[in-house]
Design a protein around this motif. Structure first.
Motif, PDB file in Angstrom:
ATOM      1  N   GLY A   8       0.594  -1.333  -0.061  1.00 50.85           N
ATOM      2  CA  GLY A   8      -0.338  -0.148  -0.238  1.00 50.85           C
ATOM      3  C   GLY A   8       0.519   1.245  -0.045  1.00 50.85           C
ATOM      4  N   GLN A   9       0.231   2.056   0.696  1.00 52.15           N
ATOM      5  CA  GLN A   9       0.419   3.891   0.800  1.00 52.15           C
ATOM      6  C   GLN A   9       2.245   3.653   2.070  1.00 52.15           C
ATOM      7  OE1 GLN A   9      -1.913   6.377  -1.041  1.00 52.15           O
ATOM      8  NE2 GLN A   9      -1.208   8.315  -0.071  1.00 52.15           N
ATOM      9  N   ALA A  10       2.379   4.608   1.828  1.00 55.25           N
ATOM     10  CA  ALA A  10       3.064   5.175   2.836  1.00 55.25           C
ATOM     11  C   ALA A  10       4.240   6.326   3.234  1.00 55.25           C
ATOM     12  CB  ALA A  10       3.890   3.944   3.617  1.00 55.25           C
ATOM     13  N   TYR A  11       4.803   7.116   3.576  1.00 53.81           N
ATOM     14  CA  TYR A  11       5.255   8.087   3.442  1.00 53.81           C
ATOM     15  C   TYR A  11       6.832   8.000   4.556  1.00 53.81           C
ATOM     16  CZ  TYR A  11       2.173  10.438   1.646  1.00 53.81           C
ATOM     17  OH  TYR A  11       0.517  10.825   0.678  1.00 53.81           O
ATOM     18  N   TYR A  12       7.698   8.530   4.290  1.00 50.49           N
ATOM     19  CA  TYR A  12       8.775   8.744   5.003  1.00 50.49           C
ATOM     20  C   TYR A  12       9.242  10.299   5.749  1.00 50.49           C
ATOM     21  CZ  TYR A  12      13.096   6.400   6.459  1.00 50.49           C
ATOM     22  OH  TYR A  12      13.903   5.763   7.515  1.00 50.49           O
ATOM     23  N   GLY A  13       9.639  10.258   7.286  1.00 52.30           N
ATOM     24  CA  GLY A  13       9.539  11.363   7.891  1.00 52.30           C
ATOM     25  C   GLY A  13      11.039  11.261   7.950  1.00 52.30           C
ATOM     26  N   LEU A  14      11.386  12.256   9.285  1.00 53.87           N
ATOM     27  CA  LEU A  14      12.700  12.130  10.107  1.00 53.87           C
ATOM     28  C   LEU A  14      12.845  10.578  10.103  1.00 53.87           C
ATOM     29  CD1 LEU A  14      12.684  15.741  11.114  1.00 53.87           C
ATOM     30  CD2 LEU A  14      13.742  15.048   9.228  1.00 53.87           C
ATOM     31  N   GLY A  15      13.925  10.080   9.981  1.00 52.76           N
ATOM     32  CA  GLY A  15      14.540   9.160  10.371  1.00 52.76           C
ATOM     33  C   GLY A  15      12.918   7.656  10.159  1.00 52.76           C
ATOM     34  N   HIS A  16      12.208   7.835   9.965  1.00 53.47           N
ATOM     35  CA  HIS A  16      11.090   6.167  10.206  1.00 53.47           C
ATOM     36  C   HIS A  16      10.021   6.533   9.035  1.00 53.47           C
ATOM     37  CE1 HIS A  16       8.792  10.256  11.743  1.00 53.47           C
ATOM     38  NE2 HIS A  16       8.174   9.118  11.452  1.00 53.47           N
ATOM     39  N   TRP A  17       9.521   5.730   9.183  1.00 54.62           N
ATOM     40  CA  TRP A  17       8.434   5.407   8.486  1.00 54.62           C
ATOM     41  C   TRP A  17       6.831   5.860   8.794  1.00 54.62           C
ATOM     42  CZ3 TRP A  17       8.827   3.400   3.891  1.00 54.62           C
ATOM     43  CH2 TRP A  17      10.308   2.833   3.046  1.00 54.62           C
ATOM     44  N   ILE A  18       5.925   6.210   7.994  1.00 45.67           N
ATOM     45  CA  ILE A  18       4.962   7.032   8.509  1.00 45.67           C
ATOM     46  C   ILE A  18       4.099   5.835   7.779  1.00 45.67           C
ATOM     47  CG2 ILE A  18       3.607   8.657   8.208  1.00 45.67           C
ATOM     48  CD1 ILE A  18       5.303  10.636   8.248  1.00 45.67           C
ATOM     49  N   GLU A  19       3.278   5.065   8.882  1.00 53.03           N
ATOM     50  CA  GLU A  19       1.900   3.670   7.779  1.00 53.03           C
ATOM     51  C   GLU A  19       0.888   4.610   7.859  1.00 53.03           C
ATOM     52  OE1 GLU A  19       2.635   0.401  10.213  1.00 53.03           O
ATOM     53  OE2 GLU A  19       4.518   0.469  10.204  1.00 53.03           O
ATOM     54  N   GLY A  20       0.500   4.059   7.134  1.00 54.51           N
ATOM     55  CA  GLY A  20      -1.529   4.375   7.007  1.00 54.51           C
ATOM     56  C   GLY A  20      -2.278   3.088   6.293  1.00 54.51           C
ATOM     57  N   GLU A  21      -3.615   3.757   6.445  1.00 54.89           N
ATOM     58  CA  GLU A  21      -4.485   3.285   5.513  1.00 54.89           C
ATOM     59  C   GLU A  21      -5.219   3.768   4.721  1.00 54.89           C
ATOM     60  OE1 GLU A  21      -7.085   1.487   9.560  1.00 54.89           O
ATOM     61  OE2 GLU A  21      -5.775   0.126   8.441  1.00 54.89           O
ATOM     62  N   ALA A  22      -6.206   3.042   4.216  1.00 50.80           N
ATOM     63  CA  ALA A  22      -7.590   3.667   3.351  1.00 50.80           C
ATOM     64  C   ALA A  22      -9.169   3.670   4.216  1.00 50.80           C
ATOM     65  CB  ALA A  22      -7.580   3.245   1.953  1.00 50.80           C
ATOM     66  N   VAL A  23      -9.124   5.141   4.617  1.00 52.41           N
ATOM     67  CA  VAL A  23     -10.267   4.964   5.647  1.00 52.41           C
ATOM     68  C   VAL A  23     -11.565   5.229   4.493  1.00 52.41           C
ATOM     69  CG1 VAL A  23     -11.792   5.495   7.456  1.00 52.41           C
ATOM     70  CG2 VAL A  23      -9.248   4.748   7.916  1.00 52.41           C
ATOM     71  N   ASN A  24     -12.846   5.241   4.452  1.00 54.29           N
ATOM     72  CA  ASN A  24     -13.357   5.699   2.980  1.00 54.29           C
ATOM     73  C   ASN A  24     -12.729   5.911   2.274  1.00 54.29           C
ATOM     74  OD1 ASN A  24     -15.972   4.768   4.626  1.00 54.29           O
ATOM     75  ND2 ASN A  24     -14.786   6.866   6.680  1.00 54.29           N
ATOM     76  N   GLY A  25     -11.359   5.502   1.580  1.00 57.41           N
ATOM     77  CA  GLY A  25     -11.154   5.920   0.349  1.00 57.41           C
ATOM     78  C   GLY A  25      -9.991   7.073   0.120  1.00 57.41           C
ATOM     79  N   VAL A  26      -9.371   7.146   1.777  1.00 65.41           N
ATOM     80  CA  VAL A  26      -8.753   7.819   1.894  1.00 65.41           C
ATOM     81  C   VAL A  26      -8.092   7.914   2.673  1.00 65.41           C
ATOM     82  CG1 VAL A  26      -8.451  10.248   3.262  1.00 65.41           C
ATOM     83  CG2 VAL A  26     -10.601   9.809   2.092  1.00 65.41           C
ATOM     84  N   TRP A  27      -5.968   8.213   2.588  1.00 60.82           N
ATOM     85  CA  TRP A  27      -5.530   7.024   3.179  1.00 60.82           C
ATOM     86  C   TRP A  27      -5.139   8.565   4.129  1.00 60.82           C
ATOM     87  CZ3 TRP A  27      -0.858   9.299   5.902  1.00 60.82           C
ATOM     88  CH2 TRP A  27      -0.088   8.411   5.971  1.00 60.82           C
ATOM     89  N   THR A  28      -4.908   7.648   5.454  1.00 60.48           N
ATOM     90  CA  THR A  28      -5.392   8.347   6.773  1.00 60.48           C
ATOM     91  C   THR A  28      -4.402   7.435   8.068  1.00 60.48           C
ATOM     92  OG1 THR A  28      -7.551   7.920   6.969  1.00 60.48           O
ATOM     93  CG2 THR A  28      -6.618   8.279   9.207  1.00 60.48           C
ATOM     94  N   LEU A  29      -3.533   8.076   8.662  1.00 52.01           N
ATOM     95  CA  LEU A  29      -2.418   8.178   9.346  1.00 52.01           C
ATOM     96  C   LEU A  29      -2.442   7.087  10.646  1.00 52.01           C
ATOM     97  CD1 LEU A  29       0.795  10.381  10.205  1.00 52.01           C
ATOM     98  CD2 LEU A  29      -0.243   8.479  11.894  1.00 52.01           C
TER      99      LEU A  29
END
Length: 344
Positions: free
Chosen positions: A265-286
């Motif tokens: 799926g979709q993820a972001y990278y912040g300052l030295g770590h991963w930012i995980e999330g999931e789709a909630v009603n079609g919207v990515w949520t941290l």
């Protein structure tokens, strides 16, 4: 049935692969539960704890992982821990690979102060600086410095102008940062990397020669790492309130992503770590922040910074995706613990 008021440590042994359990339970009590006799509270499991234990033993996401230790806690400390199999407990020291990144960045931001970070520093911390290493060696020779690790005999980091501004998951970004900041430090001794990190983070992580590879060379146990996560969610670090800042897309096929190991799926990278999330009603949520290691060590805190979780294991077999396997298992156990229902 109370979920809190004690700390449980459950050791699970026997023929796990066959689903049979051949041992009892041990509890490390912080304080007695008020309405239970002391002798009974040592053996009793809540429905939430039992669900987590059953899931650790039988979930499809966990049963092939071998021996591991899992725990969940909050800002006050450990709530519940499980050792599945033998040989891995909260205090087992192991190489934590890329889980090192979160510790190094926590110490770096602590030393600088977030407000004082330059644009170039932030790019090295979120892996968009263009500094890429050629080799995966951990620079574990005795006497090696951070500067040596950066050089051609080890990491062989070089600047790639075409990668500047693009996400490229690689330890070279941090090795360049450490070169400019703590280049003379070694893996062990008074002027060691860990001496610097422990002083800044108020941790007691052990030293090893490979610590000079700041993005992946550290060792530690769940108990060591727990201290960092607790202080992180208790707002005791500069990084605590900055977990979601300066983040960049980090999933396969994402905009300006050159290389990423993230496959789910979709993820972001912040300052030295991963930012995980999931789709909630079609919207990515941290949903949380993490720093999984290649051998399977997986630390995590939730999006609200009220809870932490760890899965500790070290499977140095050269297989790909061990960090993702640990993430999937740890999150499945967490869901069981929160719902009180074993997960498949």
């Amino acid at each position: 049935m109370k979920r809190y008021g004690r700390t449980n440590l459950i050791w699970v042994c026997g023929l796990l692969a066959l689903g049979s359990i051949g041992c009892g339970a041990t509890e490390d009590a912080l304080e007695p539960v008020a309405d239970e006799p002391w002798g009974m509270s040592r053996a009793a499991l809540t429905v939430y704890e039992q669900a987590a234990l059953d899931t650790a033993n039988h979930s499809a996401h966990c049963h092939l992982l071998g021996n591991f230790y899992w725990e969940i806690g909050n800002g006050a400390g450990l709530l519940y821990g499980i050792s599945r199999g033998s040989g891995v407990s909260a205090t087992t020291v192991m190489p934590i690979a890329s889980a090192s990144k979160w510790l190094y960045v926590g110490a770096y931001v602590q030393s600088r102060g977030y407000a004082n970070l330059s644009t170039d520093e932030k790019k090295r911390l979120n892996f968009t600086s263009g500094y890429i290493d050629e080799n995966t060696t951990l620079c574990g020779d005795a006497g090696t410095t951070v500067s040596d690790c950066y050089g051609p005999a080890y990491k062989n980091v070089s600047y790639r102008p075409l990668q500047n501004g693009r996400y490229f998951y690689n330890g070279g970004h941090m090795q360049k940062l450490a070169l400019d900041d703590i280049g003379a430090r070694k893996g062990t001794g008074v002027a060691s990397v860990m001496d610097w990190i422990n002083a800044l983070l108020s941790t007691t992580l052990p030293e090893s020669d490979s610590d000079v590879a700041v993005a992946g060379g550290f060792s530690g146990s769940a108990a060591h790492y727990r201290v960092f996560l607790m202080k992180l969610i208790n707002n005791q670090y500069e990084l605590s309130s900055k977990l979601a800042v300066d983040s960049v897309p980090a999933w396969q096929g994402g905009p300006n992503v050159s290389f990423t190991p993230w496959t789910v799926g979709q993820a972001y990278y912040g300052l030295g770590h991963w930012i995980e999330g999931e789709a909630v009603n079609g919207v990515w949520t941290l949903t949380g922040h993490s720093s999984p290691g290649a051998y399977g060590f997986y630390p995590w805190v939730n999006a609200a910074r009220t809870q932490y979780m760890l899965l500790a294991r070290s499977r140095q077999l050269g297989a790909d995706g061990e960090g993702e396997k640990s993430r999937a298992c740890a999150q499945t156990i967490r869901k069981a613990y929160e719902l009180g229902v074993p997960q498949p």
